[in-house]
Scaffold this active site. Sequence first.
Site, PDB file in Angstrom:
ATOM      1  CB  CYS A 133      -2.940  10.584  29.652  1.00 49.28           C
ATOM      2  SG  CYS A 133      -4.923  10.705  30.290  1.00 49.28           S
ATOM      3  NE  ARG A 167      -0.123   7.284  25.724  1.00 48.47           N
ATOM      4  CZ  ARG A 167       1.129   6.826  26.142  1.00 48.47           C
ATOM      5  NH1 ARG A 167       1.542   5.712  25.584  1.00 48.47           N
ATOM      6  NH2 ARG A 167       0.451   6.406  27.650  1.00 48.47           N
ATOM      7  CD1 TRP A 214      -8.733   9.160  25.222  1.00 48.79           C
ATOM      8  CD2 TRP A 214      -9.384   8.297  27.329  1.00 48.79           C
ATOM      9  NE1 TRP A 214      -9.856   8.479  25.298  1.00 48.79           N
ATOM     10  CE2 TRP A 214      -9.909   7.577  26.303  1.00 48.79           C
ATOM     11  CE3 TRP A 214      -9.841   8.285  27.881  1.00 48.79           C
ATOM     12  CZ2 TRP A 214     -11.406   7.070  26.415  1.00 48.79           C
ATOM     13  CZ3 TRP A 214     -10.574   7.005  29.054  1.00 48.79           C
ATOM     14  CH2 TRP A 214     -11.351   6.474  27.770  1.00 48.79           C
ATOM     15  CG  ASN A 260      -0.028  10.212  30.795  1.00 53.25           C
ATOM     16  OD1 ASN A 260       0.070  10.382  31.499  1.00 53.25           O
ATOM     17  ND2 ASN A 260       0.438   9.453  30.532  1.00 53.25           N
ATOM     18  N   GLY A 261      -2.591   8.292  34.481  1.00 52.50           N
ATOM     19  CA  GLY A 261      -3.485   7.096  35.573  1.00 52.50           C
ATOM     20  C   GLY A 261      -4.662   7.722  36.031  1.00 52.50           C
ATOM     21  CD  GLU A 300      -9.324  -7.459  15.337  1.00 54.53           C
ATOM     22  OE1 GLU A 300     -10.322  -8.063  16.158  1.00 54.53           O
ATOM     23  OE2 GLU A 300      -8.364  -6.822  14.703  1.00 54.53           O
ATOM     24  CE  LYS A 326      -8.588  -3.318  14.332  1.00 55.24           C
ATOM     25  NZ  LYS A 326      -8.407  -4.014  15.170  1.00 55.24           N
ATOM     26  CD  GLU A 332     -11.250  -0.457  16.502  1.00 56.31           C
ATOM     27  OE1 GLU A 332     -10.458  -1.838  16.061  1.00 56.31           O
ATOM     28  OE2 GLU A 332     -10.554  -0.230  17.310  1.00 56.31           O
ATOM     29  CG  HIS A 380     -31.959 -19.855  17.573  1.00 55.85           C
ATOM     30  ND1 HIS A 380     -32.724 -20.557  16.860  1.00 55.85           N
ATOM     31  CD2 HIS A 380     -30.419 -19.999  16.217  1.00 55.85           C
ATOM     32  CE1 HIS A 380     -32.424 -21.553  16.988  1.00 55.85           C
ATOM     33  NE2 HIS A 380     -31.379 -21.672  16.425  1.00 55.85           N
ATOM     34  CE  LYS A 386      -2.481   1.064  19.246  1.00 54.81           C
ATOM     35  NZ  LYS A 386      -2.263   0.236  18.083  1.00 54.81           N
TER      36      LYS A 386
HETATM   37  C1  F6R Z   1      -8.753  -2.070  18.890  1.00 56.88           C
HETATM   38  C2  F6R Z   1      -7.795  -2.502  19.621  1.00 56.88           C
HETATM   39  C3  F6R Z   1      -8.089  -2.549  21.045  1.00 56.88           C
HETATM   40  C4  F6R Z   1      -7.088  -3.629  21.411  1.00 56.88           C
HETATM   41  C5  F6R Z   1      -7.831  -3.729  23.193  1.00 56.88           C
HETATM   42  C6  F6R Z   1      -6.433  -4.134  24.006  1.00 56.88           C
HETATM   43  O1  F6R Z   1      -8.369  -2.108  17.109  1.00 56.88           O
HETATM   44  O2  F6R Z   1      -6.989  -1.934  19.401  1.00 56.88           O
HETATM   45  O3  F6R Z   1      -9.792  -3.724  20.712  1.00 56.88           O
HETATM   46  O4  F6R Z   1      -7.171  -4.597  21.599  1.00 56.88           O
HETATM   47  O5  F6R Z   1      -7.586  -2.437  24.688  1.00 56.88           O
HETATM   48  O6  F6R Z   1      -5.361  -3.620  24.079  1.00 56.88           O
HETATM   49  P1  F6R Z   1      -3.486  -4.384  24.516  1.00 56.88           P
HETATM   50  O7  F6R Z   1      -3.218  -4.698  23.590  1.00 56.88           O
HETATM   51  O8  F6R Z   1      -2.822  -3.239  24.340  1.00 56.88           O
HETATM   52  O9  F6R Z   1      -3.908  -5.199  25.822  1.00 56.88           O
END
Ligand code: F6R
Length: 594
Positions: free
Chosen positions: A2, A27, A72, A96-97, A467, A471, A474, A490, A589
């Site tokens: 949020c 976000r 969110w 928020n939270g 990673e 990417k 997502e 396996h 985010k």
């Molecule tokens: C993927 C991504 C997430 C963050 C994860 C941790 O592209 O951005 O997987 O890496 O949510 O977020 P932070 O680094 O803010 O703790």
Amino acid sequence: MCGIIGYNGKQNAIPIVINGLKNLEYRGYDSAGIAYFLGNDFKIIKEKGRISSLEEILEDDEPTLCIGHTRWATHGKPSRINSHPHQVGDITIVHNGIIENYASLKEELMKEGYKFQSETDTEVAAAVIDSLYKKTKDKLLTLEKLNEVLKGSYALLILFKDEKDTIYALREGSPLIVASNETGNFVASDIPAILEYTKNYYLLEHGEIAIIKKDKVTFIKDKKEITKELLTFKFDISSAKKEGYPHYMLKEIHEQPEVIKNFIEHYLTNFNLIPDISKYEKIHIVACGSAYHAGLIGSFLIEEYGNMEVSTYVASEYRYKKNFLNEKTLVILISQSGETADTIASLRLAKEQKATTIGIVNVVGSTIAREVDEVIYINAGCEIAVATTKAYTLQVLTFSLIAYKLGLKKGIITKEKQKEIEEGYKLLPSEISKVLKVDYKKYAARIATKKNVFFIGRLIDYCICEEGSLKLKEISYIHSETYPAGELKHGTISLIEKNTPVIAVITDSKIAEKTISNIKEVKARGAYTLVVKRKDIPLHEDTFDDLIEVEGLSDLVLSIVTIIPLQMLAYEVANILGYDIDKPRNLAKSVTVE
Ligand code: F6R
């Protein structure tokens, strides 16, 4: 997750709040709303969906005080009724939270006669404030008592119907900043919301209350007025703008040579800022998502160059498992936002159990940055795209320097090797620029039509694949899985059929031959193979359909160069498919809930 913004000043507050909400869109959210005073009452306008849907139903009012929110969904589906602001009685709030004890509070409040319209915890928080205020008739007392009643994390903006010229703000967990310019005062969950108006801000701490009037902000703690340090956001506003790029993600990928160059210059000249971890008996790295992947690479680099055993854990698991920590343990927490709930919980657990904590963090003044024993800022500037790119590479680079320092300290890295490694750091930005010039669209076109993709690699290459795969899934919504290359046979190899894309990474020459054998196995079963490999590793052309080559003078930086093609590939696939690259569905985010 949020986003929050409030404005109280001389100008029409609605466009300022809407603009602030747009700057917080990254976000992640699924509904938006605003509240202000009109005549003797609150006016609340909110809508499910994008801010543009909210804009369509705005009215021509011109209040000079307004609060806004992007939600969110956590408690209750995305809907107009569940979106913020929420009004109960004489109180309107945005939040928020998460209020963890909202269900029991709701029951008690219903006995008091409160009726609820939404499924949210926020409406319950609003009712708590209304009820407390009706009993105490004292705003500060009410807000101070909140801490005793609400369990969980929250940042709240509160409007009281009997004080129409004031926004009250407080936080417990989720961040809030307060800022001012010549037109008035701002309060927001995050810096990009206010960056167009000012770079200076105050960080609201736990237990503090901000009373935001048109021409004055007062901070209160323990019933007393306090003065706070004014902080300055040191990056240019351009770090929060697209600057001609179609998407933030593409811009942030292309910023990597520059931020990496600055990082290397800063930390190689201030090498004392890189921690010496040689004195610890046990090292744990804890993080979520991409940051966890950076940690996986970190453990390989520290083990290889520093000859020290390291374990990397997903924070949401770590916080609930037995970790055998003590004074001789170092726990390294990695977080771009510094606000990830599970990583914060792991940090607090580590501290409780007497471990030393180090944070690798981007957002200055964030919870993790403030609570760890030592913080290493990666200085990526604003990262707006939900899918992390530049923060991830800087996290890996931080581990590279930690491993390098440990290797030097233990005498594992020779003088000769040291020269080569330092040269490798200096050349890293230009190596990245080189791989950014490759045309990834043609490879992306071969993947964009597929439903499943597999990534394979061994050891550090496996971590890079993790990673790359994250990417891709997502932002393109293509299902993708990563396997240690030797593990496919396996079970998973049964899924390989004609044209199944298999993306293989080979940078570690010690195990290259083994990975190559595994690539041959999938190729023999009809897979389309795209190989990303270090240039000097030989590979017969029968093994691959497409090939991308990377170079890096030292193995300490190679994993950073190698992720770039995978970032670009994911971006181009999502672009072909026409998805909302910067704001992928269901994602946020900053993941401030468990
Ligand atoms: C993927 C991504 C997430 C963050 C994860 C941790 O592209 O951005 O997987 O890496 O949510 O977020 P932070 O680094 O803010 O703790």
